[in-house]
Design a protein around this motif. Structure first.
Motif, PDB file in Angstrom:
ATOM      1  N   ASN A   9       0.825  -1.214   0.000  1.00  0.00           N
ATOM      2  CA  ASN A   9       0.000   0.000   0.000  1.00  0.00           C
ATOM      3  C   ASN A   9       0.854   1.257   0.000  1.00  0.00           C
ATOM      4  N   ASP A  10       1.806   1.325   0.897  1.00  0.00           N
ATOM      5  CA  ASP A  10       2.669   2.498   1.033  1.00  0.00           C
ATOM      6  C   ASP A  10       4.120   2.055   1.022  1.00  0.00           C
ATOM      7  N   GLU A  26       8.764   7.563  -3.123  1.00  0.00           N
ATOM      8  CA  GLU A  26       7.577   7.287  -2.310  1.00  0.00           C
ATOM      9  C   GLU A  26       6.452   6.871  -3.233  1.00  0.00           C
ATOM     10  N   GLU A  28       2.294   5.165  -3.295  1.00  0.00           N
ATOM     11  CA  GLU A  28       1.066   4.822  -2.571  1.00  0.00           C
ATOM     12  C   GLU A  28       0.167   4.052  -3.524  1.00  0.00           C
ATOM     13  N   ASN A  29      -0.220   2.854  -3.104  1.00  0.00           N
ATOM     14  CA  ASN A  29      -1.089   1.989  -3.916  1.00  0.00           C
ATOM     15  C   ASN A  29      -0.573   1.823  -5.343  1.00  0.00           C
ATOM     16  N   LYS A  33       4.353   8.812  -5.841  1.00  0.00           N
ATOM     17  CA  LYS A  33       3.914  10.101  -5.320  1.00  0.00           C
ATOM     18  C   LYS A  33       5.066  11.096  -5.295  1.00  0.00           C
TER      19      LYS A  33
END
Length: 60
Positions: A9-10, A26, A28-29, A33
């Motif tokens: 997820n992260d 980084e 996310e899903n 990001k």
């Protein structure tokens, strides 16, 4: 890990080659990001996996 990024997820990838440790990527899903302007070579396989091999989940 690369084969199962779709289960993460992260994700924070930290370069600890310097004393301060710096976030270089980084996600996310499965979507990037943040990415450092100059990614270390060892981060590139992770970045490529996120960009090109992560399956797109269709909306129901």
């Amino acid at each position: 890990m690369l084969n199962h990024l779709d289960l993460v997820n992260d994700l924070l990838v930290i370069d600890n080659s310097a004393l301060n440790g710096e976030i270089v990527l980084e996600a996310e899903n499965g979507r990037v990001k943040y990415q450092h302007a100059k990614l270390p070579d060892w981060v590139l396989p992770i970045h490529i996996q996120l960009l090109f091999h992560n399956p797109i989940h269709p909306t129901l």
